[in-house]
Design a protein around this motif. Structure first.
Motif, PDB file in Angstrom:
ATOM      1  N   PRO A 281       0.795  -1.229   0.000  1.00  0.00           N
ATOM      2  CA  PRO A 281       0.000   0.000   0.000  1.00  0.00           C
ATOM      3  C   PRO A 281       0.828   1.281   0.000  1.00  0.00           C
ATOM      4  O   PRO A 281       0.325   2.332  -0.383  1.00  0.00           O
ATOM      5  N   ALA A 282       2.098   1.192   0.387  1.00  0.00           N
ATOM      6  CA  ALA A 282       2.960   2.383   0.344  1.00  0.00           C
ATOM      7  C   ALA A 282       3.122   2.904  -1.077  1.00  0.00           C
ATOM      8  O   ALA A 282       3.475   4.072  -1.281  1.00  0.00           O
ATOM      9  N   LEU A 283       2.855   2.055  -2.066  1.00  0.00           N
ATOM     10  CA  LEU A 283       2.953   2.507  -3.458  1.00  0.00           C
ATOM     11  C   LEU A 283       1.974   3.638  -3.763  1.00  0.00           C
ATOM     12  O   LEU A 283       2.219   4.435  -4.669  1.00  0.00           O
ATOM     13  N   ALA A 284       0.884   3.724  -3.001  1.00  0.00           N
ATOM     14  CA  ALA A 284      -0.082   4.817  -3.214  1.00  0.00           C
ATOM     15  C   ALA A 284       0.582   6.171  -2.965  1.00  0.00           C
ATOM     16  O   ALA A 284       0.340   7.129  -3.710  1.00  0.00           O
ATOM     17  N   ALA A 285       1.401   6.248  -1.939  1.00  0.00           N
ATOM     18  CA  ALA A 285       2.103   7.505  -1.647  1.00  0.00           C
ATOM     19  C   ALA A 285       3.086   7.837  -2.760  1.00  0.00           C
ATOM     20  O   ALA A 285       3.198   8.999  -3.178  1.00  0.00           O
ATOM     21  N   TRP A 286       3.794   6.821  -3.241  1.00  0.00           N
ATOM     22  CA  TRP A 286       4.753   7.043  -4.337  1.00  0.00           C
ATOM     23  C   TRP A 286       4.042   7.446  -5.616  1.00  0.00           C
ATOM     24  O   TRP A 286       4.530   8.293  -6.374  1.00  0.00           O
ATOM     25  N   ALA A 287       2.877   6.850  -5.877  1.00  0.00           N
ATOM     26  CA  ALA A 287       2.099   7.221  -7.064  1.00  0.00           C
ATOM     27  C   ALA A 287       1.651   8.682  -6.965  1.00  0.00           C
ATOM     28  O   ALA A 287       1.733   9.429  -7.941  1.00  0.00           O
ATOM     29  N   ALA A 288       1.200   9.076  -5.784  1.00  0.00           N
ATOM     30  CA  ALA A 288       0.775  10.470  -5.587  1.00  0.00           C
ATOM     31  C   ALA A 288       1.948  11.420  -5.789  1.00  0.00           C
ATOM     32  O   ALA A 288       1.802  12.474  -6.423  1.00  0.00           O
ATOM     33  N   LEU A 289       3.109  11.049  -5.271  1.00  0.00           N
ATOM     34  CA  LEU A 289       4.300  11.884  -5.444  1.00  0.00           C
ATOM     35  C   LEU A 289       4.679  11.983  -6.924  1.00  0.00           C
ATOM     36  O   LEU A 289       5.011  13.060  -7.427  1.00  0.00           O
ATOM     37  N   GLY A 290       4.611  10.873  -7.638  1.00  0.00           N
ATOM     38  CA  GLY A 290       4.913  10.868  -9.067  1.00  0.00           C
ATOM     39  C   GLY A 290       3.944  11.738  -9.858  1.00  0.00           C
ATOM     40  O   GLY A 290       4.350  12.474 -10.770  1.00  0.00           O
ATOM     41  N   LEU A 291       2.661  11.679  -9.499  1.00  0.00           N
ATOM     42  CA  LEU A 291       1.679  12.514 -10.195  1.00  0.00           C
ATOM     43  C   LEU A 291       1.868  13.992  -9.851  1.00  0.00           C
ATOM     44  O   LEU A 291       1.691  14.862 -10.719  1.00  0.00           O
ATOM     45  N   ALA A 292       2.255  14.278  -8.614  1.00  0.00           N
ATOM     46  CA  ALA A 292       2.549  15.671  -8.249  1.00  0.00           C
ATOM     47  C   ALA A 292       3.728  16.182  -9.079  1.00  0.00           C
ATOM     48  O   ALA A 292       3.694  17.306  -9.600  1.00  0.00           O
TER      49      ALA A 292
END
Length: 129
Positions: free
Chosen positions: A76-87
């Protein structure tokens, strides 16, 4: 996990972002750049087809990453990384639109940046899974 209300807010924001980026990404992947340029994405006319498809793929992967890992409980930590990548993607979009003097596109890019950054902050920080 922090406040249930904030956790719910982050899920709602992530879901809206996922829908927006999934739609935009699939459009970039599936349509020729000439059609995208004609529909208002002027930057695509000056970009290679590969660049447009890559941006679309990044957006689709980011959209999936916002929801699927956390919803399935698999990394589930990938959600944070995905959000960072989209930012980061939207920060790049903001710079692109500033350079091209595309004032109409700036508010959307900035709002999406702020929302993605908020999800990244929450999921890396006090509301991590």
């Amino acid at each position: 996990m922090g406040s249930p209300l904030m956790n719910t807010a982050l899920w709602v924001i992530a879901s809206v972002l996922a829908l927006v980026f999934l739609t935009a990404g699939l459009m970039k992947i599936s349509q020729p750049r000439e059609k995208l340029a004609a529909s208002g994405m002027a930057w695509t006319a000056d970009s290679s087809p590969g660049t447009v498809k890559t941006v679309g793929a990044v957006e689709v992967l980011g959209a999936v990453g916002l929801i699927v890992p956390a919803a399935l409980g698999i990394a589930p930590a990938l959600a944070a990384w995905a959000a960072l990548g989209l930012a980061a993607t939207m920060l790049g979009a903001t710079v692109l639109h500033l350079r091209r003097r595309e004032a109409k596109a700036l508010p959307i890019a900035l709002v999406l940046f702020v929302l993605a950054a908020e999800v990244a902050w929450g999921r890396f920080g006090p509301y991590a899974f």
